[in-house]
Design a protein around this motif. Structure first.
Motif, PDB file in Angstrom:
ATOM      1  N   SER A 139       0.817  -1.401  -0.029  1.00  0.00           N
ATOM      2  CA  SER A 139       0.130  -0.137   0.016  1.00  0.00           C
ATOM      3  C   SER A 139       0.917   1.194  -0.353  1.00  0.00           C
ATOM      4  O   SER A 139       2.026   0.962   0.330  1.00  0.00           O
ATOM      5  N   LEU A 140       0.369   2.420  -0.441  1.00  0.00           N
ATOM      6  CA  LEU A 140       1.054   3.838  -0.241  1.00  0.00           C
ATOM      7  C   LEU A 140       0.991   4.316   1.077  1.00  0.00           C
ATOM      8  O   LEU A 140       1.813   4.967   1.239  1.00  0.00           O
ATOM      9  N   GLN A 141      -0.126   4.222   1.757  1.00  0.00           N
ATOM     10  CA  GLN A 141      -0.279   4.548   3.089  1.00  0.00           C
ATOM     11  C   GLN A 141      -1.569   4.287   3.541  1.00  0.00           C
ATOM     12  O   GLN A 141      -2.472   3.770   2.951  1.00  0.00           O
ATOM     13  N   ALA A 142      -1.783   4.690   4.931  1.00  0.00           N
ATOM     14  CA  ALA A 142      -3.181   4.344   5.561  1.00  0.00           C
ATOM     15  C   ALA A 142      -3.569   5.764   6.369  1.00  0.00           C
ATOM     16  O   ALA A 142      -2.787   6.453   6.541  1.00  0.00           O
ATOM     17  N   GLY A 143      -4.895   5.614   6.751  1.00  0.00           N
ATOM     18  CA  GLY A 143      -5.190   6.899   7.581  1.00  0.00           C
ATOM     19  C   GLY A 143      -6.828   6.625   7.968  1.00  0.00           C
ATOM     20  O   GLY A 143      -7.452   5.845   7.479  1.00  0.00           O
ATOM     21  N   TRP A 144      -6.972   7.574   9.152  1.00  0.00           N
ATOM     22  CA  TRP A 144      -8.519   7.378   9.490  1.00  0.00           C
ATOM     23  C   TRP A 144      -9.078   8.629   8.813  1.00  0.00           C
ATOM     24  O   TRP A 144      -8.577   9.545   8.786  1.00  0.00           O
ATOM     25  N   TYR A 145     -10.160   8.330   8.266  1.00  0.00           N
ATOM     26  CA  TYR A 145     -11.080   9.432   7.705  1.00  0.00           C
ATOM     27  C   TYR A 145     -12.542   9.305   8.253  1.00  0.00           C
ATOM     28  O   TYR A 145     -13.192   8.547   8.381  1.00  0.00           O
ATOM     29  N   PRO A 146     -13.215  10.610   8.288  1.00  0.00           N
ATOM     30  CA  PRO A 146     -14.497  10.735   8.631  1.00  0.00           C
ATOM     31  C   PRO A 146     -15.432   9.972   7.852  1.00  0.00           C
ATOM     32  O   PRO A 146     -15.309   9.787   6.407  1.00  0.00           O
ATOM     33  N   ARG A 147     -16.361   9.066   8.589  1.00  0.00           N
ATOM     34  CA  ARG A 147     -17.065   7.897   7.745  1.00  0.00           C
ATOM     35  C   ARG A 147     -17.926   8.813   6.576  1.00  0.00           C
ATOM     36  O   ARG A 147     -18.219   8.159   5.829  1.00  0.00           O
ATOM     37  N   VAL A 148     -18.220  10.230   6.963  1.00  0.00           N
ATOM     38  CA  VAL A 148     -19.204  10.879   6.028  1.00  0.00           C
ATOM     39  C   VAL A 148     -18.278  11.418   4.822  1.00  0.00           C
ATOM     40  O   VAL A 148     -18.966  12.045   4.023  1.00  0.00           O
ATOM     41  N   SER A 149     -16.906  11.498   4.888  1.00  0.00           N
ATOM     42  CA  SER A 149     -16.256  12.178   4.004  1.00  0.00           C
ATOM     43  C   SER A 149     -15.072  11.189   3.743  1.00  0.00           C
ATOM     44  O   SER A 149     -13.952  11.513   4.231  1.00  0.00           O
ATOM     45  N   LEU A 154     -12.328   6.453  -4.938  1.00  0.00           N
ATOM     46  CA  LEU A 154     -12.213   4.790  -4.195  1.00  0.00           C
ATOM     47  C   LEU A 154     -11.926   3.791  -5.049  1.00  0.00           C
ATOM     48  O   LEU A 154     -12.174   3.968  -6.229  1.00  0.00           O
ATOM     49  N   ARG A 155     -11.468   2.880  -4.772  1.00  0.00           N
ATOM     50  CA  ARG A 155     -11.147   1.699  -5.752  1.00  0.00           C
ATOM     51  C   ARG A 155     -12.180   0.946  -6.104  1.00  0.00           C
ATOM     52  O   ARG A 155     -12.499   0.501  -7.381  1.00  0.00           O
ATOM     53  N   ALA A 156     -13.441   0.929  -5.135  1.00  0.00           N
ATOM     54  CA  ALA A 156     -14.624   0.355  -5.674  1.00  0.00           C
ATOM     55  C   ALA A 156     -15.690   0.980  -4.419  1.00  0.00           C
ATOM     56  O   ALA A 156     -15.378   1.221  -3.430  1.00  0.00           O
ATOM     57  N   TYR A 157     -16.883   1.070  -5.062  1.00  0.00           N
ATOM     58  CA  TYR A 157     -17.929   1.629  -4.141  1.00  0.00           C
ATOM     59  C   TYR A 157     -18.333   0.578  -3.000  1.00  0.00           C
ATOM     60  O   TYR A 157     -19.124   0.787  -2.257  1.00  0.00           O
ATOM     61  N   ASP A 158     -18.127  -0.793  -3.252  1.00  0.00           N
ATOM     62  CA  ASP A 158     -18.478  -1.420  -2.131  1.00  0.00           C
ATOM     63  C   ASP A 158     -18.134  -1.115  -0.734  1.00  0.00           C
ATOM     64  O   ASP A 158     -18.536  -1.323   0.329  1.00  0.00           O
ATOM     65  N   VAL A 159     -17.161  -0.201  -0.697  1.00  0.00           N
ATOM     66  CA  VAL A 159     -16.672   0.242   0.645  1.00  0.00           C
ATOM     67  C   VAL A 159     -17.936   0.951   1.198  1.00  0.00           C
ATOM     68  O   VAL A 159     -17.809   0.909   2.492  1.00  0.00           O
ATOM     69  N   LEU A 160     -18.771   1.626   0.458  1.00  0.00           N
ATOM     70  CA  LEU A 160     -19.634   2.478   1.100  1.00  0.00           C
ATOM     71  C   LEU A 160     -20.860   1.564   1.885  1.00  0.00           C
ATOM     72  O   LEU A 160     -20.903   1.887   3.326  1.00  0.00           O
ATOM     73  N   HIS A 161     -21.243   0.415   1.299  1.00  0.00           N
ATOM     74  CA  HIS A 161     -22.090  -0.256   2.149  1.00  0.00           C
ATOM     75  C   HIS A 161     -21.329  -1.197   3.276  1.00  0.00           C
ATOM     76  O   HIS A 161     -22.075  -1.301   4.355  1.00  0.00           O
TER      77      HIS A 161
END
Ligand SMILES: CC(C)=CCC/C(C)=C/CC/C(C)=C/CC/C(C)=C/COP(=O)(O)OP(=O)(O)O
Ligand SMILES: [Mg+2]
Length: 323
Positions: A139-149, A154-161
């Protein structure tokens, strides 16, 4: 005696635990099934959803050529010799730098027996978040991001559900905590808790060849079974003993999951909750008639078991199993 054994088996499976797979009651037609092999005829994928107290999600930025720079949840293919949990922990370490433990399975997705993805809710237990200075092939990096932002693209939208499923579970657990049980299995199969209910009673389908047991159906790898998904194996077993045209069958979801991943045991057994009902409304106070001698309906009289089963059925309190 038989029903004591059955009650014990049902309690074990309802409790998310496992039982050894002795043999399968139904197999796809054709030559006998050979043991499955990871990366040869089955590919298992693991994925982890992390949500922290600030309602942030752990995301990783992909390094692979085909999706470089896009954001996804820590995920990857299982390797031979790993348990499902070890694979999830390895992928999280490689892609996000964190050590973690699983909280529960959140969902299992399948594209037939040869592609299965295990989605976990997990929590960090240590490690150091991977920054862009540590970028590598994983991977290039990781991070914590607000769930609503969430970060884009995205690599794929299945992340959302998947993230929503995790958030919903954190707010209110839909099912008990379920983790894979380490038990050997050589094929991909399903143990059915197939139920028929009336206002008064619950029946469970039982295999009667040998000691009475919860029936097991092996998943096949023919193009038809692959296209139809693992539900085909459930319908095949039911077709062998019931007249299906007036029945509605529904797989509600997973009660548990068994896999070992060592000693060349790459198979899995999914313990699934299935409902069988008459299509035509009307008063039906007996389960559908069974053809042949290999199965029978067991009326569950133990009050506690009946209560547990009805709760699982009414609240859909199972891990979703989807295609
Ligand atoms: C795999 C199953 C049953 C379902 C996939 C569900 C869908 C539609 C996912 C969205 C598209 C997508 C990201 C597909 C990739 C699936 C896959 C092969 C994941 C393996 O994970 P990687 O992150 O590519 O593997 P490594 O980390 O091991 O390189
Ligand atoms: Mg990956």
């Amino acid at each position: 005696m038989a029903s004591e054994g059955l009650a014990g088996a049902l309690a074990t499976v309802l409790g998310g635990k496992g039982l050894l797979v002795q043999s399968c009651d139904s197999e796809p037609p054709g030559k006998p099934l050979s043991p499955v092999r990871l990366r040869k005829n089955v590919c298992y994928v693991v994925l982890a959803v992390f949500l922290n107290e600030q309602d942030e999600v752990l995301m990783i930025q992909e390094a692979k050529r085909e999706c470089r720079g896009t954001w996804y949840l820590p995920a990857g293919r299982m390797e031979a010799g790993e348990t499902i949990v070890e694979a999830m922990q390895r992928e999280v370490k490689e892609e996000a730098g964190l050590l973690c433990e699983p909280v529960t399975l959140l969902s299992v997705e399948e594209r037939g027996a040869s592609w299965i993805r295990f989605v976990f809710l997990a929590r960090p237990t240590g490690g150091v978040l991977k920054t862009s200075k540590d970028a590598d092939a994983e991977s290039l990096q990781a991070g914590w991001y607000p769930r609503v932002s969430l970060p884009a693209p995205l690599r794929a939208y299945d992340v959302l559900h998947l993230v929503e499923l995790g958030a919903k579970f954190c707010q209110q657990a839909m099912h008990p905590l379920i983790l894979p049980q380490e038990l050997p299995c050589s094929v991909v199969c399903q143990r059915l808790v197939a139920t028929f209910t009336t206002v008064q009673s619950v029946w469970v389908l039982v295999g009667s060849v040998g000691t009475p047991h919860l029936p097991i159906t092996a998943c096949g790898f023919t193009p038809m079974e692959q296209r139809g998904g693992i539900k085909v194996a459930t319908l095949r077993l039911l077709q062998e003993c019931l007249t299906m045209h007036n029945l509605a069958v529904e797989t509600k979801g997973l009660l548990g999951l068994q896999h070992l991943g060592r000693d060349h045991m790459d198979g899995i057994c999914l313990n699934v909750l299935v409902t069988v009902a008459f299509r035509n409304p009307g008063i039906q106070d007996e389960p559908p008639k069974i053809r042949g001698e290999n199965y029978f309906w067991w009326k569950v009289l133990e009050e506690d078991l009946q209560k547990q089963l009805l709760h699982r059925l009414q609240e859909s309190s199972v891990v979703p199993l989807s295609r």
